[in-house]
Design a protein around this motif. Structure first.
Motif, PDB file in Angstrom:
ATOM      1  N   ASN A 134     -11.598  -0.382   7.657  1.00  0.00           N
ATOM      2  CA  ASN A 134     -10.637  -1.304   8.489  1.00  0.00           C
ATOM      3  C   ASN A 134      -9.796  -2.013   8.156  1.00  0.00           C
ATOM      4  O   ASN A 134      -8.690  -2.258   8.665  1.00  0.00           O
ATOM      5  CB  ASN A 134     -12.148  -2.187   9.243  1.00  0.00           C
ATOM      6  N   TYR A 135      -9.999  -2.216   6.786  1.00  0.00           N
ATOM      7  CA  TYR A 135      -9.015  -3.269   6.017  1.00  0.00           C
ATOM      8  C   TYR A 135      -7.381  -2.402   6.103  1.00  0.00           C
ATOM      9  O   TYR A 135      -6.530  -3.002   6.626  1.00  0.00           O
ATOM     10  CB  TYR A 135      -9.041  -3.535   4.677  1.00  0.00           C
ATOM     11  N   TYR A 136      -7.554  -1.293   5.820  1.00  0.00           N
ATOM     12  CA  TYR A 136      -6.142  -0.561   5.593  1.00  0.00           C
ATOM     13  C   TYR A 136      -5.876  -0.091   6.981  1.00  0.00           C
ATOM     14  O   TYR A 136      -4.585   0.007   7.262  1.00  0.00           O
ATOM     15  CB  TYR A 136      -6.554   0.819   4.779  1.00  0.00           C
ATOM     16  N   TYR A 137      -6.832   0.110   7.923  1.00  0.00           N
ATOM     17  CA  TYR A 137      -6.289   0.731   9.080  1.00  0.00           C
ATOM     18  C   TYR A 137      -5.630  -0.479   9.979  1.00  0.00           C
ATOM     19  O   TYR A 137      -4.751  -0.198  10.715  1.00  0.00           O
ATOM     20  CB  TYR A 137      -7.536   1.298  10.121  1.00  0.00           C
ATOM     21  N   VAL A 138      -6.142  -1.636   9.753  1.00  0.00           N
ATOM     22  CA  VAL A 138      -5.493  -2.731  10.533  1.00  0.00           C
ATOM     23  C   VAL A 138      -4.218  -3.027   9.917  1.00  0.00           C
ATOM     24  O   VAL A 138      -3.184  -3.489  10.630  1.00  0.00           O
ATOM     25  CB  VAL A 138      -6.501  -4.025  10.719  1.00  0.00           C
ATOM     26  N   ILE A 139      -4.128  -2.847   8.636  1.00  0.00           N
ATOM     27  CA  ILE A 139      -2.683  -3.269   7.971  1.00  0.00           C
ATOM     28  C   ILE A 139      -1.661  -2.065   8.652  1.00  0.00           C
ATOM     29  O   ILE A 139      -0.650  -2.537   8.912  1.00  0.00           O
ATOM     30  CB  ILE A 139      -2.722  -2.976   6.360  1.00  0.00           C
ATOM     31  N   LEU A 140      -2.297  -0.849   8.694  1.00  0.00           N
ATOM     32  CA  LEU A 140      -1.232  -0.166   9.102  1.00  0.00           C
ATOM     33  C   LEU A 140      -0.916  -0.161  10.788  1.00  0.00           C
ATOM     34  O   LEU A 140       0.085  -0.018  11.158  1.00  0.00           O
ATOM     35  CB  LEU A 140      -1.842   1.556   9.144  1.00  0.00           C
ATOM     36  N   ARG A 141      -1.906  -0.533  11.432  1.00  0.00           N
ATOM     37  CA  ARG A 141      -1.561  -1.026  12.984  1.00  0.00           C
ATOM     38  C   ARG A 141      -0.688  -1.964  13.203  1.00  0.00           C
ATOM     39  O   ARG A 141      -0.053  -1.911  13.874  1.00  0.00           O
ATOM     40  CB  ARG A 141      -3.081  -1.162  13.643  1.00  0.00           C
ATOM     41  N   THR A 142      -0.878  -3.018  12.343  1.00  0.00           N
ATOM     42  CA  THR A 142      -0.059  -4.309  12.370  1.00  0.00           C
ATOM     43  C   THR A 142       1.558  -3.860  12.159  1.00  0.00           C
ATOM     44  O   THR A 142       2.517  -4.223  12.711  1.00  0.00           O
ATOM     45  CB  THR A 142      -0.279  -5.405  11.456  1.00  0.00           C
ATOM     46  N   ARG A 143       1.584  -2.906  11.025  1.00  0.00           N
ATOM     47  CA  ARG A 143       2.877  -2.451  10.836  1.00  0.00           C
ATOM     48  C   ARG A 143       3.637  -1.628  11.758  1.00  0.00           C
ATOM     49  O   ARG A 143       4.855  -1.425  12.050  1.00  0.00           O
ATOM     50  CB  ARG A 143       3.070  -1.555   9.495  1.00  0.00           C
ATOM     51  N   SER A 144       2.464  -0.387  12.413  1.00  0.00           N
ATOM     52  CA  SER A 144       2.991   0.244  13.252  1.00  0.00           C
ATOM     53  C   SER A 144       3.449  -0.219  14.591  1.00  0.00           C
ATOM     54  O   SER A 144       4.533   0.331  15.285  1.00  0.00           O
ATOM     55  CB  SER A 144       1.938   1.171  13.393  1.00  0.00           C
ATOM     56  N   VAL A 145       2.661  -1.062  15.260  1.00  0.00           N
ATOM     57  CA  VAL A 145       3.067  -1.325  16.463  1.00  0.00           C
ATOM     58  C   VAL A 145       3.432  -2.966  16.708  1.00  0.00           C
ATOM     59  O   VAL A 145       3.299  -3.427  17.889  1.00  0.00           O
ATOM     60  CB  VAL A 145       1.737  -1.043  17.704  1.00  0.00           C
ATOM     61  N   GLY A 146       3.497  -3.454  15.645  1.00  0.00           N
ATOM     62  CA  GLY A 146       3.943  -4.931  15.553  1.00  0.00           C
ATOM     63  C   GLY A 146       2.775  -6.108  15.593  1.00  0.00           C
ATOM     64  O   GLY A 146       3.120  -7.198  16.290  1.00  0.00           O
ATOM     65  N   GLY A 147       1.632  -5.513  15.705  1.00  0.00           N
ATOM     66  CA  GLY A 147       0.484  -6.249  15.642  1.00  0.00           C
ATOM     67  C   GLY A 147      -0.441  -6.069  16.892  1.00  0.00           C
ATOM     68  O   GLY A 147       0.011  -5.738  17.583  1.00  0.00           O
ATOM     69  N   ASP A 148      -1.757  -5.965  16.364  1.00  0.00           N
ATOM     70  CA  ASP A 148      -2.614  -5.568  17.527  1.00  0.00           C
ATOM     71  C   ASP A 148      -3.094  -6.903  18.020  1.00  0.00           C
ATOM     72  O   ASP A 148      -3.340  -8.031  17.234  1.00  0.00           O
ATOM     73  CB  ASP A 148      -3.849  -5.114  16.538  1.00  0.00           C
ATOM     74  N   ALA A 149      -3.386  -6.858  19.456  1.00  0.00           N
ATOM     75  CA  ALA A 149      -3.798  -7.991  20.049  1.00  0.00           C
ATOM     76  C   ALA A 149      -4.885  -8.784  19.737  1.00  0.00           C
ATOM     77  O   ALA A 149      -5.244 -10.119  19.666  1.00  0.00           O
ATOM     78  CB  ALA A 149      -3.882  -7.738  21.456  1.00  0.00           C
ATOM     79  N   THR A 150      -6.011  -8.155  19.210  1.00  0.00           N
ATOM     80  CA  THR A 150      -7.539  -8.855  18.859  1.00  0.00           C
ATOM     81  C   THR A 150      -7.804  -8.336  17.346  1.00  0.00           C
ATOM     82  O   THR A 150      -8.884  -8.999  16.993  1.00  0.00           O
ATOM     83  CB  THR A 150      -8.539  -8.152  19.889  1.00  0.00           C
ATOM     84  N   SER A 151      -7.161  -7.910  16.590  1.00  0.00           N
ATOM     85  CA  SER A 151      -7.443  -7.596  15.271  1.00  0.00           C
ATOM     86  C   SER A 151      -6.349  -8.119  14.237  1.00  0.00           C
ATOM     87  O   SER A 151      -5.200  -7.647  14.550  1.00  0.00           O
ATOM     88  CB  SER A 151      -7.761  -6.016  15.067  1.00  0.00           C
ATOM     89  N   LYS A 152      -6.638  -8.498  13.343  1.00  0.00           N
ATOM     90  CA  LYS A 152      -5.810  -9.325  12.232  1.00  0.00           C
ATOM     91  C   LYS A 152      -6.367  -8.694  10.857  1.00  0.00           C
ATOM     92  O   LYS A 152      -7.574  -8.653  10.779  1.00  0.00           O
ATOM     93  CB  LYS A 152      -5.947 -10.714  12.367  1.00  0.00           C
ATOM     94  N   ILE A 153      -5.286  -8.800   9.774  1.00  0.00           N
ATOM     95  CA  ILE A 153      -5.647  -8.337   8.486  1.00  0.00           C
ATOM     96  C   ILE A 153      -6.634  -9.453   7.964  1.00  0.00           C
ATOM     97  O   ILE A 153      -7.293  -9.136   7.328  1.00  0.00           O
ATOM     98  CB  ILE A 153      -4.375  -8.286   7.799  1.00  0.00           C
ATOM     99  N   PHE A 154      -6.258 -10.593   8.003  1.00  0.00           N
ATOM    100  CA  PHE A 154      -7.159 -11.852   7.481  1.00  0.00           C
ATOM    101  C   PHE A 154      -7.574 -12.575   8.640  1.00  0.00           C
ATOM    102  O   PHE A 154      -6.652 -13.432   9.455  1.00  0.00           O
ATOM    103  CB  PHE A 154      -6.398 -12.577   6.487  1.00  0.00           C
TER     104      PHE A 154
END
Length: 257
Positions: A134-154
Motif C-alpha cells: 500500500n505504501y508504494y502503491y499510494v506513492i505511485l498513485r499520487t505521482r500518477s494522477v496528482g493525488g488520490d482523494a481519500t488515500s495519502k502517503i502519510f
C-alpha cells in the motif's frame, strides 16, 4: 476513473477481483446501495469463510475468501461511479480487512492446534507485507494522477470529512484506523523513509510488489484451504515476510529518488 494513468498501469496480481467488482458496481450504480453497503457485504463474506473453516468446510472457505476479494473491489468502483468518495468508507474498508485477517488466522490456528505465537507472527507478517504494498502503491498513485482523494502517503491527522459524510464518523474511524495500522505504517516508513521522493516506480517492480497485495495473500490462503493444506498456512506467511527486506532492497538499490 482509473487510479493510474495509462503509462503507470501494471499487472496487479492481487487485483484479480477487479472485473467482478466492476460488474457488481455497474449492477448497483442505479440502486440505493451505497459503497458502505458493499463494504458490509464483503465483511459478511469474510465471516462466512471463517465459519466454514471452523466447520472444516475448507473448499467453501476458499470460495468465500475469493468472493470477498471480488466484493472488496466493488465498493471503490461504486464510489467512483456514483462520484461519492468517502473517508468513512475508506477507513471502514481497511478496519474490516485487518480484523477479518486476524480472525481468519486465529480460526486457522484453532483448527490446526498451532501456537498462538505463530498465528500472531503470521498476522504481523501479513500486515507488514500489505503495508509495504500500500505504501508504494499510494506513492505511485499520487505521482500518477496528482493525488488520490481519500488515500495519502502519510496519514497522521484526521482528514476533513468530504461532502455527504459526518465528521464525527470520520474522526472515530480514523482513530481506530490509526490504532490498528499505525504501528505497521511506522515500521515500513522507518525501513524506507525516502521512498516518497521517488518520481515513479516501473511496472515490473509494481507487479512484483503485488505479490504482497491483500488479494494475492487471500488467494494463497484460499488455494491452500481448497487443497486441504491448512497446516502450512501460518508458517508460510511467517517465511513469506522475508521478501519485505528483498523488495525494499530492490527499491533502494535500483529505484532511487
Amino acid at each position: 476513473m482509473s487510479k493510474l494513468t495509462a503509462q503507470d498501469q501494471f499487472l496487479d496480481l492481487s487485483d484479480y477481483g477487479r472485473p467482478f467488482g466492476k460488474f457488481l458496481a455497474n449492477q448497483l450504480k442505479n440502486t440505493r446501495f451505497t459503497p458502505v453497503h458493499v463494504t458490509l457485504l464483503f465483511g459478511l463474506s469474510g465471516l462466512i469463510a471463517i465459519y466454514c473453516i471452523l466447520t472444516q468446510h475448507y473448499y467453501w472457505a476458499g470460495f468465500f475468501i475469493i468472493l470477498k476479494s471480488g466484493i472488496d473491489a466493488a465498493d471503490g468502483e461504486l464510489a467512483r461511479l456514483k462520484k461519492t468518495p468517502s473517508y468513512f468508507g475508506r477507513y471502514l474498508d481497511s478496519v474490516f480487512d485487518i480484523f477479518l485477517n486476524l480472525m481468519l488466522l486465529m480460526a486457522i490456528c484453532f483448527m490446526t492446534k498451532s501456537s498462538i505465537l505463530i498465528a500472531l507472527l503470521a498476522f504481523i507478517g501479513i500486515q507488514l507485507q500489505g503495508t509495504l504494498y500500500n505504501y508504494y502503491y499510494v506513492i505511485l498513485r499520487t505521482r500518477s494522477v496528482g493525488g488520490d482523494a481519500t488515500s495519502k502517503i502519510f496519514e497522521y491527522k484526521t482528514p476533513t470529512a468530504l461532502p455527504g459524510e459526518s465528521q464525527q464518523s470520520v474522526d472515530i474511524l480514523f482513530k481506530i484506523y490509526s490504532i490498528v495500522y499505525g504501528g505497521f505504517d511506522k515500521v515500513i516508513h522507518l525501513l524506507d523513509s525516502n521512498a516518497y521522493k521517488v518520481k515513479t516506480f516501473p511496472n515490473w517492480f509494481m507487479t512484483l510488489l503485488s505479490l504482497y497485495g491483500l488479494g494475492f495473500q487471500l488467494l494463497i490462503i484460499a488455494l491452500l484451504l481448497a487443497m486441504n493444506w491448512i497446516d502450512f498456512i501460518l508458517s508460510f506467511f511467517v517465511y513469506y515476510t522475508v521478501f519485505v527486506a528483498v523488495l525494499i532492497g530492490i527499491r533502494k538499490t535500483f529505484l532511487k529518488s
